[in-house]
Scaffold this motif. Structure first.
Motif, PDB file in Angstrom:
ATOM      1  N   TRP A 176     -44.867   0.015  12.692  1.00 50.90           N
ATOM      2  CA  TRP A 176     -44.458  -0.199  14.073  1.00 50.90           C
ATOM      3  C   TRP A 176     -44.271  -1.689  14.386  1.00 50.90           C
ATOM      4  N   HIS A 207     -49.719   4.436  12.400  1.00 52.08           N
ATOM      5  CA  HIS A 207     -48.623   3.536  12.035  1.00 52.08           C
ATOM      6  C   HIS A 207     -48.845   2.891  10.673  1.00 52.08           C
ATOM      7  N   THR A 234     -39.754   1.972  22.070  1.00 50.50           N
ATOM      8  CA  THR A 234     -39.018   2.425  20.884  1.00 50.50           C
ATOM      9  C   THR A 234     -39.884   3.326  20.019  1.00 50.50           C
ATOM     10  N   VAL A 235     -41.109   2.891  19.788  1.00 56.53           N
ATOM     11  CA  VAL A 235     -42.018   3.682  18.955  1.00 56.53           C
ATOM     12  C   VAL A 235     -42.315   5.013  19.623  1.00 56.53           C
ATOM     13  N   ARG A 241     -39.605   7.490  19.136  1.00 54.05           N
ATOM     14  CA  ARG A 241     -39.539   8.003  17.759  1.00 54.05           C
ATOM     15  C   ARG A 241     -40.737   8.875  17.383  1.00 54.05           C
ATOM     16  N   GLU A 242     -41.928   8.481  17.853  1.00 50.49           N
ATOM     17  CA  GLU A 242     -43.170   9.148  17.428  1.00 50.49           C
ATOM     18  C   GLU A 242     -44.119   9.347  18.608  1.00 50.49           C
TER      19      GLU A 242
END
Length: 159
Positions: A39, A67, A46-47, A50-51
């Motif tokens: 990450w 991460h 953003t992270v 995605r997750e």
């Protein structure tokens, strides 16, 4: 400041910050910011996009490191080690680090629960003062502008 020992983590920006403040710092890897693993360099937004489950786990479980980097517990261990090494040191100690390490040091100094880590905001280029008086750490100042006047009579402190 005269008579102070200055340390910073190994990241280039930490040395640059120390230099910008007119400080000559010695490298101390314990002051490195949190390792975010895969990450690193990404925004939380953003992270999360995605997750989302991994971010939720990381924010709720201090032992989680989905991460591949450090957990909050890991950075607490480093902060505790550094603070313990300074507790009986004479004089003023200045540490230049990033917000993750500073938050961890504050939580450790206060003996607060790990979840308090996420409830402390550290302003960029600000000063935080911990005093190691009486065999324990105390939070004395938080988010002081870096151009603030020196704090007279500081002893056994980490900033």
């Amino acid at each position: 400041p005269s008579g102070s020992t200055v340390y910073c983590g190994s990241a280039t920006q930490m040395f640059q910050t120390a230099e910008a403040l007119g400080l000559s710092a010695q490298m101390q890897p314990l002051l490195n910011g949190q390792n975010y693993g895969r990450w690193g360099g990404l925004s939380l937004e953003t992270v999360f996009a995605r997750e989302p489950d991994a971010v939720a786990q990381w924010l709720s479980d201090p032992d989680a490191a989905p991460h591949g980097g450090e957990s909050v517990t890991d950075i607490f261990a480093r902060a505790n080690t550094w603070l313990a090494s300074l507790l009986n040191s004479p004089g003023k100690v200045i540490g230049v680090s990033d917000s993750s390490f500073i938050r961890a040091a504050i939580v450790c100094a206060l003996g607060a629960p790990p979840h308090a880590f996420w409830r402390i905001d550290i302003a960029p280029l600000s000063l935080t003062r911990l005093s190691g008086e009486g065999g324990r750490w105390n939070l004395q100042r938080l988010n002081e502008p870096s151009g603030a006047a020196e704090w007279p009579g500081d002893s056994g402190s980490a900033t």
